[in-house]
Design an enzyme around this catalytic site. Structure first.
Site, PDB file in Angstrom:
ATOM      1  N   ASP A  47       0.819  -1.223   0.000  1.00  0.00           N
ATOM      2  CA  ASP A  47       0.000   0.000   0.000  1.00  0.00           C
ATOM      3  C   ASP A  47       0.848   1.265   0.000  1.00  0.00           C
ATOM      4  OD1 ASP A  47      -2.253  -1.669   0.267  1.00  0.00           O
ATOM      5  OD2 ASP A  47      -1.957  -1.735   2.431  1.00  0.00           O
TER       6      ASP A  47
ATOM      7  N   HIS B 175      -4.417  -1.702  -5.970  1.00  0.00           N
ATOM      8  CA  HIS B 175      -3.726  -0.506  -6.440  1.00  0.00           C
ATOM      9  C   HIS B 175      -4.764   0.539  -6.817  1.00  0.00           C
ATOM     10  CE1 HIS B 175       0.054  -2.995  -7.619  1.00  0.00           C
ATOM     11  NE2 HIS B 175      -0.054  -2.793  -6.327  1.00  0.00           N
TER      12      HIS B 175
HETATM   13  P1  IMP Z   1      -2.774 -12.766   1.797  1.00  0.00           P
HETATM   14  O1  IMP Z   1      -1.882 -12.143   0.778  1.00  0.00           O
HETATM   15  O2  IMP Z   1      -4.223 -12.576   1.495  1.00  0.00           O
HETATM   16  O3  IMP Z   1      -2.407 -14.200   2.040  1.00  0.00           O
HETATM   17  O4  IMP Z   1      -2.538 -12.007   3.200  1.00  0.00           O
HETATM   18  C1  IMP Z   1      -1.304 -12.102   3.902  1.00  0.00           C
HETATM   19  C2  IMP Z   1      -0.905 -10.771   4.511  1.00  0.00           C
HETATM   20  O5  IMP Z   1      -0.575  -9.865   3.465  1.00  0.00           O
HETATM   21  C3  IMP Z   1      -2.012 -10.085   5.302  1.00  0.00           C
HETATM   22  O6  IMP Z   1      -1.423  -9.364   6.380  1.00  0.00           O
HETATM   23  C4  IMP Z   1      -2.610  -9.107   4.313  1.00  0.00           C
HETATM   24  O7  IMP Z   1      -3.243  -8.006   4.940  1.00  0.00           O
HETATM   25  C5  IMP Z   1      -1.354  -8.681   3.574  1.00  0.00           C
HETATM   26  N1  IMP Z   1      -1.608  -8.205   2.212  1.00  0.00           N
HETATM   27  C6  IMP Z   1      -1.918  -8.919   1.124  1.00  0.00           C
HETATM   28  N2  IMP Z   1      -2.058  -8.119   0.049  1.00  0.00           N
HETATM   29  C7  IMP Z   1      -1.799  -6.878   0.459  1.00  0.00           C
HETATM   30  C8  IMP Z   1      -1.740  -5.607  -0.212  1.00  0.00           C
HETATM   31  O8  IMP Z   1      -1.943  -5.466  -1.415  1.00  0.00           O
HETATM   32  N3  IMP Z   1      -1.441  -4.545   0.575  1.00  0.00           N
HETATM   33  C9  IMP Z   1      -1.172  -4.659   1.901  1.00  0.00           C
HETATM   34  N4  IMP Z   1      -1.207  -5.812   2.560  1.00  0.00           N
HETATM   35  C10 IMP Z   1      -1.513  -6.920   1.844  1.00  0.00           C
END
Ligand code: IMP
Length: 435
Positions: A13, A41
């Site tokens: 982010d 995004h």
């Molecule tokens: P997952 O990618 O859904 O398996 O989540 C794993 C970790 O990555 C969690 O803490 C999510 O909040 C974080 N996460 C996944 N995608 C993003 C993103 O695009 N921005 C920020 N955090 C993310």
């Protein structure tokens, strides 16, 4: 001719969507190399807001090709939905989007497994986006996964899918889990998806390498951020892919010898969604103020983001594992009102100061941040388009970050619009982007 990786220097982010959209006009192709529709995004163009989850932000620029590389996990339903939304907004997607035949497919049962695993008793939840990303990568690494190429091969798909479904059924039976999944229905659905995505599928490694040989320029767009990388992040509170710069090569099939530069994107402060260690986190009201000023709510899940002060040891760590040539600092304007701005300059662990990143999650949780405060500038930076026109205290803040992290600040953004960005003249970034 430069091929550049742009990726997050923190926990995601950081504003990569805007940055990639802005600089994509200098490139012919924008390629995603990892993650899936867990990424969010946000790009503002005039009055319009676009949230891209799976499709590279480059798609918003006409004449630019967008590639979903082999390192990405693709939920075909999410892909088709995102394509629809963009097409309704007048963005020509089909002509410009290419999906790797070697990317892996996410199925609905991946989401279910994830929900179950996160909700399990005595589990420390990761706080995932619940998109089935982790379980899809598990199947990939476990050599049970199904790739887009096999999804498109009707006979091969039936064979692989039925084996995978049998695997899931066996697991459910072993662990005494009521299995209500209609595997045949999912198979039928995916056969229909296959027909719809087929025209965009190709060997994207070949497409990219041929393009590079022809002198075309590729921008590799990282999703999430380095601290969410499966190897280099705050494991186990990470995503399941290689978000760091090395992932750009394995996730696209473009060799490291073709990469000319690596740009890190960082906010002027720091945020994190989901659980896990966060040394410089701002608790209470002060954190809430930054959250409000920066509109820090997840683009995909809408969850409030945790906010913290800029973390120098963390940035030095991510600069080291990625080899940043230059940094882009976003959302400087969010700090406009502050009297003073604390920066975490080192970690105190068990009474000792260190700049090193601990490997254990308990080690990370034990960090007591050491702060140094810098004077704020107390004036709006919105709309400033020249680095030298920034208030002196804002420049001192940026130059402090630059000195402490040993990476140049090549570009600063002070608002969501494409125009609210300034490239520092004479910077390495300016040379790399050829702007
Ligand atoms: P997952 O990618 O859904 O398996 O989540 C794993 C970790 O990555 C969690 O803490 C999510 O909040 C974080 N996460 C996944 N995608 C993003 C993103 O695009 N921005 C920020 N955090 C993310």
């Amino acid at each position: 001719m430069s091929n550049i990786i742009v990726l997050g220097a923190q926990w995601g982010d950081e504003g990569k969507g805007k940055v990639v959209d802005l600089f994509s006009s200098h490139f012919d192709i924008v390629a995603r190399y990892q993650g899936g529709h867990n990424a969010g995004h946000t790009v503002y163009i005039g009055e319009k807001k676009y949230v891209l989850k799976l499709i590279p932000s480059g798609i918003l620029r006409s004449g630019i090709q967008a590639v979903i590389g082999n390192g990405v996990v693709v939920d075909p339903a999410a892909l088709l939905e995102e394509m629809n939304t963009l097409e309704q907004a007048g963005i020509p997607v089909r002509e410009n989007l290419f999906v790797s035949s070697r990317a892996h497919v996410i199925f609905p049962f991946h989401r279910l497994v994830e929900k179950m695993s996160e909700a399990r008793e005595n589990r420390i939840p990761i706080g995932t986006t619940s998109r089935g990303i982790g379980p899809a990568y598990e199947d990939k690494i476990g050599r049970r996964g199904i790739r887009i190429a096999d999804l498109l091969d009707a006979e091969g798909f039936r064979l692989l899918y039925d084996t995978l479904a049998e695997d899931k059924r066996m697991l459910a039976a072993t662990f005494n889990i009521a299995d209500t999944i209609d595997y045949a229905d999912i198979r039928d659905q995916y056969e229909q998806f296959a027909a719809r995505i087929a025209p965009m599928v190709c060997d994207t490694a070949r497409l990219l390498n041929d393009a590079i040989l022809q002198g075309k320029r590729v921008l590799f767009e990282g999703a999430q951020g380095t601290m969410l990388d499966i190897d280099h992040g705050t494991y186990p509170f990470v995503t399941s892919s290689s978000a760091a710069a090395g992932g750009a090569c394995t996730g696209t099939g473009v060799p490291p010898t073709r990469i000319d530069g690596i740009i890190g994107v960082s906010k002027a402060y720091i945020t994190r969604v989901g659980s896990g260690p966060f040394p410089s986190e701002i608790m209470g009201e002060a954190g809430e103020r930054i959250r409000k000023a920066g509109n820090e709510y997840g683009a995909v899940t809408g969850r409030p983001r945790r906010c913290g002060w800029f973390d120098v040891p963390l940035l030095r760590y991510t600069a080291s594992v990625n080899g940043f040539d230059s940094l882009i600092i976003t959302k400087l304007d969010v700090l406009d009102e502050l009297d003073e701005i604390p920066v975490c300059i080192s970690y105190r662990i068990d009474g000792k100061d260190t700049g090193d990143m601990p490997a254990t999650f308990r080690g990370m949780q034990a960090i007591k941040p050491v702060f140094q405060s810098l004077p704020g500038w107390k004036t709006s930076t919105r709309g400033i388009s020249n680095y030298d026109a920034l208030p002196a205290a804002a420049r001192r803040y940026l130059e402090f970050l630059e000195q402490r992290t040993s990476v140049e600040v090549g570009c600063v953004s002070t608002g969501p619009e494409r125009t609210e960005t300034m490239v520092r003249s004479g910077s390495k970034l300016e040379k790399l982007f050829g702007s």
